[in-house]
Design an enzyme around this catalytic site. Structure first.
Site, PDB file in Angstrom:
ATOM      1  N   HIS A 106       4.060  -2.718   2.650  1.00  0.00           N
ATOM      2  CA  HIS A 106       4.038  -1.375   3.236  1.00  0.00           C
ATOM      3  C   HIS A 106       3.829  -1.444   4.744  1.00  0.00           C
ATOM      4  O   HIS A 106       3.213  -0.574   5.323  1.00  0.00           O
ATOM      5  CB  HIS A 106       2.922  -0.522   2.626  1.00  0.00           C
ATOM      6  CG  HIS A 106       3.054  -0.266   1.149  1.00  0.00           C
ATOM      7  ND1 HIS A 106       2.849  -1.238   0.206  1.00  0.00           N
ATOM      8  CD2 HIS A 106       3.374   0.858   0.467  1.00  0.00           C
ATOM      9  CE1 HIS A 106       3.034  -0.729  -1.003  1.00  0.00           C
ATOM     10  NE2 HIS A 106       3.354   0.542  -0.882  1.00  0.00           N
TER      11      HIS A 106
ATOM     12  N   GLU B 170      15.669   2.986  -5.369  1.00  0.00           N
ATOM     13  CA  GLU B 170      16.121   3.142  -3.987  1.00  0.00           C
ATOM     14  C   GLU B 170      17.600   2.810  -3.832  1.00  0.00           C
ATOM     15  O   GLU B 170      18.336   3.513  -3.142  1.00  0.00           O
ATOM     16  CB  GLU B 170      15.288   2.267  -3.041  1.00  0.00           C
ATOM     17  CG  GLU B 170      13.966   2.881  -2.636  1.00  0.00           C
ATOM     18  CD  GLU B 170      12.908   2.862  -3.726  1.00  0.00           C
ATOM     19  OE1 GLU B 170      13.099   2.169  -4.744  1.00  0.00           O
ATOM     20  OE2 GLU B 170      11.871   3.528  -3.557  1.00  0.00           O
TER      21      GLU B 170
END
Lengths: 325, 321
Positions: A129, A60
């Protein structure tokens, strides 16, 4: 107007903008042939090809950092990061590079980067998440932060973001992806910094964010049967924040509560409260209240998970309590 | 048209511009004219010079905290650089940046940086743009040995390699990350050998030999423009001034070591070679040196006489609209 899911509405907006502007490309994990974990890019790989639907390795920081360089050199990257939690590895690239580049270059460089992905608690996704990160991003000058709650707004804000030269965090609560709404076909732009009154009322102003807009609407239905009239304001973007619409509503109702799944400390609700006290103190007939997600990492087990999120019942009770003040 | 022989006098002139501007900045720092940090490039001039000699304004450079040399070699004027370090409105970043935020996108200078690593990713991102736009530009990252142990190096080089991006990764191995020796900080102390880990050429050159850098960069740019992907070039060098002006310099290295590297001065070496091989005369080089000196004196005066930025502009350009 056709009825579309929130996710299909963003896909429609994205497809339209990619047709219009060949400089737009998407980077992310599984956004190519797979079409995105949440089907955010479904069908686009076949339409636009591998260079514009670029599947990345799991790095990322790397691809967010690349987006900065790409935006500085004439293209318009979209980073589809699936879950907002994942880009915490790239926070330095967002805060130190992407957010500051226009300023440091005295406006000579533009930074048209769209960073999109899912936020929010639900589905036993557990704590890696489930984060809501918009208060964090709203703290930094240079970023725009969109938190749509309705399908039409999701399309309209996404399209606005893809025509803006500013970097935009576009954060989609994962429990909203399948909700449906009327979505205008074709050109539909929702401006940044313009809140929506999603329900008109007289007795209290509820400012609700993302999924909490829907829960507050349900709570308002319950309260209507009790004779209470609830006005609900959806800011739609938290940076910029449309404080004027909130102030106008409070001027009418005299009461304000902010319902937000994100944590309270240093949050959007605290900031709204401070602004309303500063500019609308004389309109207030009661203290400003906040109802937030519990200040804890997000648990997995359904009863634990449900306990950390404001429920419709808790929202309704908080509103009743405020009106009784 | 690619040049068949190196532009010797242009290379010499650029190195002189960097050296003399840096020496002027060092003096200005002592006089208190520079308000923040000042990381000089003295000793490393051959690297920016040898690489940037190949670049057009449309080719872009992403630099580090030690980036004055990159800015000058890319076409920022000494006046705009000095004025920036003085915090003046006429500086290349309008006084917003100082030493570590030098921007001049007009000439492809996309910023020096206060953070180690991001320039690598940004040069890869520029390469991605150029590939998508089908232009023949290249993105160049300059970074020190300190950056190669950072995750940005790994992630950026890997992605540049898999997509065969037109990017150059120029590692200036000056052997210290501030004061931490590279041989301490790296399990594999040879940067060039890391190219193999990413499937790209890793070239080691003498970073104090401008022609060696020039030739290595030329090959890398040809490769990038041919769609064959990025190249990692490790330039072995040494900064002969402290990490930042005003800092002590001998707690971590010896005077003897610094003196030995000063003797390998890239500018003096190049001048001697040009004269020995009859590629330039002593008079030609002296003339260049004098011209540069006059330019730097003028740049200094320009900067000292430049206005301060208007405080009412302190928060402009945060957003595009």
């Amino acid at each position: 107007m056709p009825e579309l899911t929130f996710m299909k509405a963003t896909l429609e907006g994205l497809t339209e903008e990619m047709e219009l502007n060949p400089r737009i490309f998407v980077m992310g994990e599984g956004i190519g042939k797979r079409g995105g974990n949440f089907k955010t890019t479904e069908g686009l790989f076949d339409r636009f090809g591998a260079e514009r639907l670029c599947d990345t390795p799991i790095c990322e920081r790397g691809f967010v950092g690349m987006a900065a360089g790409a935006a500085m050199t004439g293209t318009r990257p979209i980073i589809d990061f699936m879950f907002a939690d994942f880009i915490m590895d790239s926070i330095g690239e967002i805060v130190n590079q992407i957010a500051k580049m226009q300023y440091m270059s005295s406006g000579r460089l533009k930074m048209p980067v769209l960073l999109r992905g899912c936020i929010g608690i639900g589905h036993s996704a557990a704590t890696h998440h489930s984060g809501n990160y918009y208060p964090l991003y709203s703290h930094f000058p240079g970023l725009r932060v969109c938190v749509p709650s309705m399908a039409a707004d999701a399309k309209g804000l996404l399209k606005t973001a893809l025509r803006s030269d500013d970097p935009v965090l576009f954060l989609e609560h994962k429990s909203l992806l399948n909700i449906k709404g009327q979505v205008p076909t074709g050109e539909h732009l929702v401006p940044f910094g313009k809140a929506a009154i999603v329900r008109e009322g007289r007795d209290v102003t509820v400012v609700a964010l993302t999924i909490m807009v829907h829960k507050s609407l349900q709570a308002a239905e319950i309260l209507a049967k009790e004779g209470l009239s609830v006005e609900i304001v959806d800011p739609r973007t938290v940076s910029p924040l449309d404080i004027d619409t909130i102030l106008e509503s409070v001027h009418k109702t005299g009461r304000l509560i902010i319902i937000d799944e994100a944590f309270a400390p240093c949050g959007v609700g605290g900031d709204i409260a401070a602004l309303v006290i500063d500019r609308g103190f004389d309109d207030l007939d009661a203290p400003i209240r906040r109802l937030n997600g519990t200040f804890t990492p997000t648990p997995y087990s359904p009863p634990l998970e449900a306990a950390v999120v404001p429920s419709v019942e808790r929202i309704a009770q908080a509103i009743r309590d405020l009106i009784a003040e | 048209m690619p040049e068949t022989t190196p532009p010797y006098l242009r290379l010499y002139r650029t190195m002189q511009v960097i050296r003399q501007t840096e020496e002027q900045l060092a003096k200005s720092h002592q006089r208190g004219l520079i308000h923040g940090a000042c990381h000089t490039y003295v000793g490393q001039e051959a690297i920016a010079t040898g690489v940037c000699a190949h670049l057009r304004p449309s080719d872009v450079v992403f630099s580090t905290h030690r980036g004055h040399g990159h800015a000058l070699a890319k076409g920022v004027t000494p006046a705009a650089l000095i004025a920036e370090l003085f915090g003046r409105a006429t500086g290349c970043s309008s006084g917003r940046g100082g030493s570590m935020h030098l921007f001049s996108p007009e000439v492809g200078m996309m910023g020096t940086s206060g953070i180690v690593g991001p320039c690598i990713l940004q040069a890869a991102g520029a390469g991605y743009s150029f590939k998508l736009l089908k232009s023949d530009n290249v993105g160049v990252a300059f970074f020190g040995d300190g950056a190669v142990n950072n995750g940005a190096f790994h992630e950026g080089l890997n992605m540049a390699s898999i997509w065969k991006l037109p990017s150059l990764f120029i590692c200036e191995n000056n052997q210290f990350a501030t004061e931490v020796p590279f041989k301490y900080a790296a399990g594999n102390p040879t940067v060039a050998s890391r190219g193999a880990a990413y499937g790209m050429p890793g070239i080691e050159v003498d970073g104090n030999d401008v022609l060696a850098v020039y030739e290595a960069a030329k090959t890398a740019i040809q490769r990038a423009k041919a769609g064959e992907g990025p190249t990692l070039i490790e330039c072995l060098t040494y900064r002969t001034r402290p990490h930042s002006e005003g800092m002590g310099d001998f707690g971590y290295r010896s005077r003897e070591e610094v003196e030995a590297w000063k003797a390998r001065c890239p500018i003096r070496r190049f001048a001697e070679k040009l004269v020995a091989e009859s590629l330039a005369t002593v008079d030609e080089l002296a003339k260049i040196e004098a011209e540069v000196q006059a330019m730097v004196v003028e740049a200094q005066a320009f900067a000292e006489n430049s206005p301060w930025p208007d405080p009412s502009t302190a928060a402009t350009h945060v957003y595009a609209q």
